[in-house]
Design an enzyme around this catalytic site. Structure first.
Site, PDB file in Angstrom:
ATOM      1  N   LYS A  83       0.815  -1.214   0.000  1.00 22.55           N
ATOM      2  CA  LYS A  83       0.000   0.000   0.000  1.00 22.55           C
ATOM      3  C   LYS A  83       0.850   1.266   0.000  1.00 22.55           C
ATOM      4  O   LYS A  83       0.448   2.281  -0.558  1.00 22.55           O
ATOM      5  CB  LYS A  83      -0.949   0.015   1.200  1.00 22.55           C
ATOM      6  CG  LYS A  83      -2.075  -0.980   1.037  1.00 22.55           C
ATOM      7  CD  LYS A  83      -3.288  -0.616   1.873  1.00 22.55           C
ATOM      8  CE  LYS A  83      -4.457  -1.508   1.497  1.00 22.55           C
ATOM      9  NZ  LYS A  83      -5.532  -1.523   2.469  1.00 22.55           N
ATOM     10  N   LYS A 130     -10.477  -2.693  -4.345  1.00 24.12           N
ATOM     11  CA  LYS A 130     -11.227  -1.440  -4.473  1.00 24.12           C
ATOM     12  C   LYS A 130     -10.376  -0.359  -5.120  1.00 24.12           C
ATOM     13  O   LYS A 130     -10.884   0.580  -5.711  1.00 24.12           O
ATOM     14  CB  LYS A 130     -11.606  -0.892  -3.097  1.00 24.12           C
ATOM     15  CG  LYS A 130     -12.452  -1.781  -2.240  1.00 24.12           C
ATOM     16  CD  LYS A 130     -12.592  -1.154  -0.837  1.00 24.12           C
ATOM     17  CE  LYS A 130     -13.051  -2.166   0.178  1.00 24.12           C
ATOM     18  NZ  LYS A 130     -13.003  -1.699   1.554  1.00 24.12           N
ATOM     19  N   LYS A 147      -4.923  -9.377  -7.106  1.00 25.94           N
ATOM     20  CA  LYS A 147      -6.105  -9.465  -6.257  1.00 25.94           C
ATOM     21  C   LYS A 147      -7.204  -8.506  -6.733  1.00 25.94           C
ATOM     22  O   LYS A 147      -6.900  -7.400  -7.160  1.00 25.94           O
ATOM     23  CB  LYS A 147      -5.663  -9.068  -4.835  1.00 25.94           C
ATOM     24  CG  LYS A 147      -6.614  -9.427  -3.740  1.00 25.94           C
ATOM     25  CD  LYS A 147      -6.025  -9.059  -2.390  1.00 25.94           C
ATOM     26  CE  LYS A 147      -6.062  -7.569  -2.162  1.00 25.94           C
ATOM     27  NZ  LYS A 147      -5.691  -7.162  -0.810  1.00 25.94           N
TER      28      LYS A 147
END
Ligand code: TYM
Length: 333
Positions: free
Chosen positions: A114, A201, A198
């Site tokens: 992230k 969002k 994956k």
């Protein structure tokens, strides 16, 4: 004896099929077992580890509650609440941040993903995020935590933190060791555009995921455009290892039908993708479209959603504040 269940979902953006099949579908099954005590948390404190627009955040918090209810979680049976309304979470996270070690956090792969290349610019909250998650779980003495595969490492960290707290203060079994509940198959749903990534969002292309708020036409369109390969469908799971898109789509079909991958492979052996995609679209529309409609309906019933959050707050605060009181005594505050 029943299980004590705790899990959380971030109110950031649209929830997608990965969240549903990897986590929420399992929440519903656990909620339906009368023996279990379930607590489901909208983790807004976690959401602000990356910048959020306040108006959108407020709306997204209600949306998660609507998604929980539309998917089949009964707010009378399970506690549904908003993390920021129970101050014990932030407080206990601070205490646990004095227990957790830098070296442990430095191993977290989700932070690395992230934060991206420029780690210096990531918020401190994003780094210490898994400690807050440990606080969530341990406050409610959860025995089992249903999550997708991507949260496994955070659960292991939670167990390490609990162990060290109990050792440091010589309070054996005071913080309870939680077990992750990760589905054996389909605990990691992949992007429709790239079977090695994956479903997420934050992926810019909306075509990469089925959102729980997608209507019938978008579902049809997204499956039509989903990436495939040029071979017919295989006769065994070994042949899927080099075919990530085929594996993912067959997995999604299996999970929606509450079946196994092997059974699905048998059904579609030798068929081409166009035939399979038709069947996949059918089951997706059948399962997701009613949830999508119900979410939209509930989003117009703000008072109803706010009441769930309010009632959940009372019950959750009652449990968490008692635990924090004991924690204060143990620490010497
Ligand atoms: P979040 O909000 O990112 O995701 C919610 C749940 O969805 C699962 N998930 C997936 N499962 C399968 N395939 C995918 N592609 C996929 N994408 C997401 C996640 O594993 C998760 O179970 N840190 C957590 C929230 C949290 C929490 C907690 C969870 C905060 N405190 C305490 C459990 C216990 C998170 O970011 O989930």
């Amino acid at each position: 004896m029943g299980k004590k269940i705790f899990s959380g979902v971030q109110p950031t953006g649209n929830l997608h099929l990965g969240n549903y099949l990897g986590a929420i579908k399992n929440f519903v099954a656990l909620n339906n077992d009368k023996e279990n005590q379930c607590v489901f948390c909208v983790v807004d404190l976690h959401a602000i580890t990356v910048k959020q627009d306040p108006r959108e955040l407020r709306n997204n918090i209600r949306k998660i509650v609507a998604i929980f209810v539309a998917s089949g979680i009964d707010p009378k049976k399970s506690i549904i609440f908003k993390q920021s309304t129970v101050p014990a979470h932030a407080e206990f996270a601070w205490i646990l941040s004095c227990i957790a070690r830098m070296g442990w956090l430095n191993r977290m792969t989700q932070f690395k993903e992230k934060a991206g290349k420029d780690k210096e610019k990531a918020s401190v909250g994003l780094y210490s995020y898994p400690i807050l998650m440990a606080a969530d779980i341990l406050l409610y003495e959860a025995s089992h935590v249903p999550v997708g595969e991507d949260q496994k490492q955070h659960l292991e960290l939670c167990r390490d933190i609990a162990q060290k707290f109990n050792n440091d203060f010589e309070v054996e079994n005071f913080l309870k060791n939680p077990e992750p509940l990760i589905l054996k198959e389909f605990s990691r749903i992949m992007s429709l555009k790239d079977g090695t990534k994956k479903m997420s969002k934050s992926e810019p292309s909306d075509l990469s995921r089925i959102n729980l708020t997608d209507d019938k036409d978008s579902i049809i369109n997204k499956i039509k455009k989903a990436k495939t390969d040029s071979l017919p469908l295989p006769s065994n799971s070994r042949d899927l290892e080099q075919r990530p898109e085929a594996k993912n789509l067959l997995g999604i079909y299996s999970s929606l039908n509450n079946s196994t991958l092997d059974k699905t492979i048998q059904t579609f052996e030798g068929k081409n993708f166009s035939e399979f995609k038709e069947k996949l679209t059918q089951v997706l529309v059948e399962k997701i479209d009613p949830i999508s409609k119900e979410i939209k309906k509930l989003m117009n019933e703000k008072d109803f959603l706010d009441k769930i959050i309010e009632e959940g707050h009372e019950k959750a605060d009652n449990i968490a504040s008692k635990k924090v009181k004991k924690i204060h005594e143990i620490i010497g505050f």
